[in-house]
Design an enzyme around this catalytic site. Sequence first.
Site, short mmCIF file in Angstrom:
data_model
loop_
_atom_site.label_atom_id
_atom_site.label_comp_id
_atom_site.label_asym_id
_atom_site.label_seq_id
_atom_site.Cartn_x
_atom_site.Cartn_y
_atom_site.Cartn_z
N THR A 260 0.96 -1.34 0.46
CA THR A 260 0.27 -0.17 -0.04
C THR A 260 0.67 1.52 0.05
O THR A 260 0.88 2.50 -0.19
CB THR A 260 -0.75 -0.17 0.94
N GLN B 193 2.63 -12.61 1.11
CA GLN B 193 1.24 -12.54 0.58
C GLN B 193 0.85 -11.90 -0.56
O GLN B 193 -0.49 -12.14 -0.98
CB GLN B 193 0.63 -12.59 1.87
N HIS C 114 -0.16 -16.57 -3.20
CA HIS C 114 -1.04 -16.86 -3.39
C HIS C 114 0.01 -16.39 -4.63
O HIS C 114 -1.10 -15.61 -5.62
CB HIS C 114 -0.97 -15.46 -2.53
N CYS D 60 -1.28 -25.32 -26.17
CA CYS D 60 -1.81 -26.86 -26.75
C CYS D 60 -3.26 -26.33 -25.50
O CYS D 60 -4.68 -27.12 -25.67
CB CYS D 60 -1.35 -27.38 -24.82
N SER E 226 -1.94 -8.69 8.76
CA SER E 226 -3.20 -8.08 9.62
C SER E 226 -2.88 -9.20 10.50
O SER E 226 -2.53 -10.05 12.05
CB SER E 226 -4.45 -8.18 9.12
N ILE F 226 5.88 0.74 7.72
CA ILE F 226 7.15 -0.09 7.13
C ILE F 226 8.26 0.71 6.39
O ILE F 226 9.33 0.23 7.52
CB ILE F 226 5.50 -1.22 5.99
ZN LIG Z 1 -1.19 -25.06 -22.40
#
Ligand SMILES: [Zn+2]
Length: 251
Positions: A28, A101, A119, A155, A194, A236
Amino acid sequence: MSSDCDIVAQWLSEARSAVTFTGAGISTESGIPDFRSPGGVWSRTQPVYYDDFLNSADSRLEYWRQKSESHVDFSDASPNIAHQALARWEAGRQMRGIITQNIDGLHQIAGSQSVLELHGTAREIGCLDCNSRFDADLMVTQFNETGEVPVCPHCSGLLKHATISFGQSLDETVLREAIGWCRDADLFLAMGSSLVVQPAAGLPTLARESGARLVIINREPTPLDHIADMVLHAGIGETIAAIEKAMIGAS
Ligand SMILES: [Zn+2]
């Protein structure tokens, strides 16, 4: 706060297998919206679940529409001073790597090489059949121009952003490696998360139980603050900059 940062700097200089865990809060500060927050995209839009993506052409079109819209949020974003400092710590061997994350790829753009993306990444598109990977910018541009959901050029399989969708399991290999890092860690810095989304939120606990010092840097309190060795409720970027300054001052 500066004396707390001095202590963390000291711990970091002593650590042999420090691990950093990052959540939306670090991004952020690069202007990327936190999609889970109030006002974030998932408070306004119904996400496409993985099973629906697999089973319905309409859902795939909706998925691509949403993802192409959110793509602009980070395609122009740049790493901030926190991403850059973490990349320097890895290069200087003060840190083993980053478990994140986030799906924005900003750690790698900042120069971090050892990054576990729990993720996945929105910078790439993956084929669900042959696992080929493609650059997301190109395919999103193509979708915006044609309005047609792309298929794999190799494919003809289904193509989806290489992120973990709602209803889709995490990548076992990535998760296993992250657990291994937590078991080996002697210092665990959790920042901008969090710490409520499982299983990611279990990682700081695992590291702590395995003997690591736990440092939490987050603007808001987290459910794990009570087991941390140090909690810094602050931004941060400013905190990482203060820790780095203390390390340079002490060396
Ligand atoms: Zn493929």
